[in-house]
Design an enzyme around this catalytic site. Structure first.
Site, PDB file in Angstrom:
ATOM      1  N   ARG A 244       0.893  -1.209  -0.053  1.00 40.62           N
ATOM      2  CA  ARG A 244       0.014  -0.073   0.025  1.00 40.62           C
ATOM      3  C   ARG A 244       0.984   1.277  -0.035  1.00 40.62           C
ATOM      4  NH1 ARG A 244      -3.418  -2.897  -1.605  1.00 40.62           N
ATOM      5  NH2 ARG A 244      -5.494  -3.269  -0.457  1.00 40.62           N
ATOM      6  N   GLU A 273      -2.681   7.649  -4.735  1.00 41.36           N
ATOM      7  CA  GLU A 273      -3.157   7.025  -5.964  1.00 41.36           C
ATOM      8  C   GLU A 273      -4.496   7.763  -6.312  1.00 41.36           C
ATOM      9  OE1 GLU A 273      -3.616   2.817  -5.470  1.00 41.36           O
ATOM     10  OE2 GLU A 273      -1.510   2.705  -4.770  1.00 41.36           O
ATOM     11  N   HIS A 292      -0.746   0.225  -9.722  1.00 40.39           N
ATOM     12  CA  HIS A 292      -1.618  -0.711  -8.800  1.00 40.39           C
ATOM     13  C   HIS A 292      -2.065  -1.661  -9.601  1.00 40.39           C
ATOM     14  CE1 HIS A 292      -3.698  -0.854  -4.554  1.00 40.39           C
ATOM     15  NE2 HIS A 292      -3.573  -2.184  -5.145  1.00 40.39           N
ATOM     16  N   GLY A 294      -1.168  -5.217  -9.228  1.00 44.98           N
ATOM     17  CA  GLY A 294      -0.408  -6.569  -8.653  1.00 44.98           C
ATOM     18  C   GLY A 294      -1.246  -7.730  -9.181  1.00 44.98           C
TER      19      GLY A 294
HETATM   20  P1  NAP Z   1      -0.780 -11.418   4.485  1.00 43.08           P
HETATM   21  O1  NAP Z   1      -0.530 -12.939   4.382  1.00 43.08           O
HETATM   22  O2  NAP Z   1      -1.703 -11.194   5.826  1.00 43.08           O
HETATM   23  O3  NAP Z   1       0.625 -10.996   5.203  1.00 43.08           O
HETATM   24  C1  NAP Z   1       1.098  -9.588   5.853  1.00 43.08           C
HETATM   25  C2  NAP Z   1       2.013  -9.707   6.490  1.00 43.08           C
HETATM   26  O4  NAP Z   1       2.300  -8.369   7.168  1.00 43.08           O
HETATM   27  C3  NAP Z   1       1.732 -10.766   7.705  1.00 43.08           C
HETATM   28  O5  NAP Z   1       2.907 -11.610   7.794  1.00 43.08           O
HETATM   29  C4  NAP Z   1       1.789  -9.921   8.946  1.00 43.08           C
HETATM   30  O6  NAP Z   1       2.699 -10.561  10.138  1.00 43.08           O
HETATM   31  C5  NAP Z   1       2.811  -8.692   8.652  1.00 43.08           C
HETATM   32  N1  NAP Z   1       2.561  -7.543   9.370  1.00 43.08           N
HETATM   33  C6  NAP Z   1       1.205  -7.111   9.558  1.00 43.08           C
HETATM   34  N2  NAP Z   1       1.380  -5.674  10.180  1.00 43.08           N
HETATM   35  C7  NAP Z   1       2.629  -5.819  10.565  1.00 43.08           C
HETATM   36  C8  NAP Z   1       3.351  -4.805  11.300  1.00 43.08           C
HETATM   37  N3  NAP Z   1       3.028  -3.811  11.991  1.00 43.08           N
HETATM   38  N4  NAP Z   1       4.930  -5.031  11.050  1.00 43.08           N
HETATM   39  C9  NAP Z   1       5.729  -5.880  10.518  1.00 43.08           C
HETATM   40  N5  NAP Z   1       4.733  -6.992   9.716  1.00 43.08           N
HETATM   41  C10 NAP Z   1       3.282  -6.822  10.012  1.00 43.08           C
HETATM   42  O7  NAP Z   1      -1.277 -10.561   3.549  1.00 43.08           O
HETATM   43  P2  NAP Z   1      -1.047 -10.877   1.928  1.00 43.08           P
HETATM   44  O8  NAP Z   1      -1.974 -11.594   1.434  1.00 43.08           O
HETATM   45  O9  NAP Z   1       0.510 -11.457   1.768  1.00 43.08           O
HETATM   46  O10 NAP Z   1      -1.068  -9.274   1.401  1.00 43.08           O
HETATM   47  C11 NAP Z   1      -0.332  -8.275   1.974  1.00 43.08           C
HETATM   48  C12 NAP Z   1      -0.795  -6.891   1.436  1.00 43.08           C
HETATM   49  O11 NAP Z   1      -0.578  -6.797   0.045  1.00 43.08           O
HETATM   50  C13 NAP Z   1      -2.352  -6.566   1.398  1.00 43.08           C
HETATM   51  O12 NAP Z   1      -2.689  -6.260   2.963  1.00 43.08           O
HETATM   52  C14 NAP Z   1      -2.634  -5.677   0.577  1.00 43.08           C
HETATM   53  O13 NAP Z   1      -2.485  -4.377   1.149  1.00 43.08           O
HETATM   54  C15 NAP Z   1      -1.327  -5.747  -0.444  1.00 43.08           C
HETATM   55  N6  NAP Z   1      -1.802  -6.284  -1.835  1.00 43.08           N
HETATM   56  C16 NAP Z   1      -1.464  -5.496  -2.813  1.00 43.08           C
HETATM   57  C17 NAP Z   1      -1.732  -5.849  -4.245  1.00 43.08           C
HETATM   58  C18 NAP Z   1      -1.473  -4.954  -5.471  1.00 43.08           C
HETATM   59  O14 NAP Z   1      -2.252  -4.826  -6.327  1.00 43.08           O
HETATM   60  N7  NAP Z   1      -0.190  -4.214  -5.316  1.00 43.08           N
HETATM   61  C19 NAP Z   1      -2.292  -7.146  -4.389  1.00 43.08           C
HETATM   62  C20 NAP Z   1      -2.630  -8.050  -3.298  1.00 43.08           C
HETATM   63  C21 NAP Z   1      -2.300  -7.273  -1.915  1.00 43.08           C
HETATM   64  P3  NAP Z   1       2.496 -10.512  11.638  1.00 43.08           P
HETATM   65  O15 NAP Z   1       0.860 -10.293  11.781  1.00 43.08           O
HETATM   66  O16 NAP Z   1       3.243 -11.238  12.490  1.00 43.08           O
HETATM   67  O17 NAP Z   1       2.827  -9.051  11.849  1.00 43.08           O
END
Ligand code: NAP
Length: 336
Positions: A244, A273, A292, A294
């Site tokens: 993000r 954005e 954006h 992804g």
């Molecule tokens: P996920 O599996 O929930 O992974 C997010 C990771 O972030 C978790 O391992 C979490 O671990 C960690 N995290 C959360 N808060 C944190 C903090 N304060 N400090 C350090 N680590 C932290 O989610 P995902 O499916 O991989 O997706 C991740 C993000 O990618 C989404 O939330 C979305 O915003 C973004 N995304 C973008 C696109 C795009 O089009 N560019 C597409 C898909 C997703 P802990 O809980 O252990 O901290």
């Protein structure tokens, strides 16, 4: 008692891939697709939601506490996307409204974009591509357009979850990179599978050659990559953000790049954005920016549409939903 499909009107806020709409219609649900290409205004969204029983929406719809209190009749919100920072999930939970998202099905596509941005930045590809249009390809210049190699470098992942893990696998497999990561909680499985090493946020900044952001946007992570953070990074480091844009301060990022505080940046998400077309980042040699995209492959978007629709179908059938982000909402008896 949950409504029968025939009594449900699902507000679909965009022309999402047909797969999901077909699934809903086949099961007898009423489906109203907002016909515009552009997102609804907040006012239009509220008006349409008041006439609906379920929402099939995405990041551009603001589902905050005041919206939810006005639309507490909504049974379920199914988000087309894995991130749900546009929705006040806590407020939805208190009102007994389950919120679902589309995890896993977009991890490969998004990690591919992070990986591609890293390679493109390291070899200045976007800028060199544009240099041909600028008429700069005249003869061989041994010192022109030199990039940096990725083999054996250290990849730092901020947020080693589903997408971060896929990015780490790609970097380890393709370039034999060492993987370090920072999360709030250690991931024993990933440490074993990837040989990833858990580090503090400070160490992540200090030691990453490539720092790739994959955490969720929360109050804790908003603005975390500012000048303070960039100053701690290596001057040879590449910053990649496909999570993000609000997690980085874009003015600080531009300054850090201009002053050589860090070497390069690859962004699929920007702050704000959309990015303005005259943003200085777009003219920098060691920068690659995407709008954006992804999850933007046909296959992934179809799977997201199906998964978002399936959550609605499962909810009204009283079946278990795996992709629910506030399961406590199901325990709250809703006022009908
Ligand atoms: P996920 O599996 O929930 O992974 C997010 C990771 O972030 C978790 O391992 C979490 O671990 C960690 N995290 C959360 N808060 C944190 C903090 N304060 N400090 C350090 N680590 C932290 O989610 P995902 O499916 O991989 O997706 C991740 C993000 O990618 C989404 O939330 C979305 O915003 C973004 N995304 C973008 C696109 C795009 O089009 N560019 C597409 C898909 C997703 P802990 O809980 O252990 O901290």
């Amino acid at each position: 008692m949950r409504r029968n499909p025939g009594e449900v009107n699902v507000l679909v806020t965009r022309k999402f891939p047909e797969r999901g709409m077909e699934l809903l219609k086949d099961q007898g649900f009423g489906v109203s697709v907002w016909p515009g290409e552009e997102p609804m205004t907040d006012k239009e969204f509220l008006k349409e939601a008041k006439l609906s029983t379920a929402l099939f929406c995405t990041l551009s719809e603001k589902v905050d506490r005041s919206f939810l209190e006005e639309c507490s009749h909504i049974d379920i919100i199914s988000q087309f996307g894995v991130g749900y920072d546009n929705i006040d999930v806590e407020a939805a939970g208190e009102l007994g409204i389950p919120v679902c998202n589309t995890p896993d099905v977009l991890s490969d596509a998004t990690a591919d974009v992070a990986f591609a941005l890293m390679i493109n930045v390291s070899r200045k590809m976007f800028w060199l591509h544009k240099s041909i249009a600028r008429g700069e390809w005249k003869y061989f210049r041994p010192g022109y357009g030199l990039g940096i190699e990725l083999r054996g470098k250290t990849l730092g992942i901020f947020g080693l979850g589903r997408i971060g893990t896929e990015m780490a696998k790609r970097c380890k497999g393709a370039f034999g990179m060492e993987v370090i990561y920072h999360n709030r909680n250690r991931k024993a499985e990933a440490e074993k599978e990837l040989g990833a090493r858990y580090v503090s946020f400070e160490e992540l900044l200090l030691h990453s050659d490539i720092l790739s952001v994959h955490a969720n946007l929360t109050n804790e992570t908003e603005g975390i990559f500012d000048m303070n953070a960039f100053r701690k990074m290596k001057s040879s480091a590449i910053f990649i953000n496909t999570a993000r844009g609000l997690m980085h301060d874009e003015n600080d990022l531009a300054t850090a790049l201009q002053k050589g505080i860090i070497w390069g940046a690859g962004l699929d998400v920007t702050n704000p954005e959309p990015m303005e077309s005259d943003n200085p980042l777009l003219e920098m040699e060691n920068v690659a920016v995407l709008p954006h995209i992804g999850s933007a492959t046909t296959e992934t978007r179809n799977r997201m549409s199906e998964l978002a629709a399936s959550a609605i179908v499962s909810y009204y059938r009283g079946e278990r939903i795996d992709n629910i982000v506030n399961p406590q909402a199901l325990d709250i008896k809703k006022r009908e």
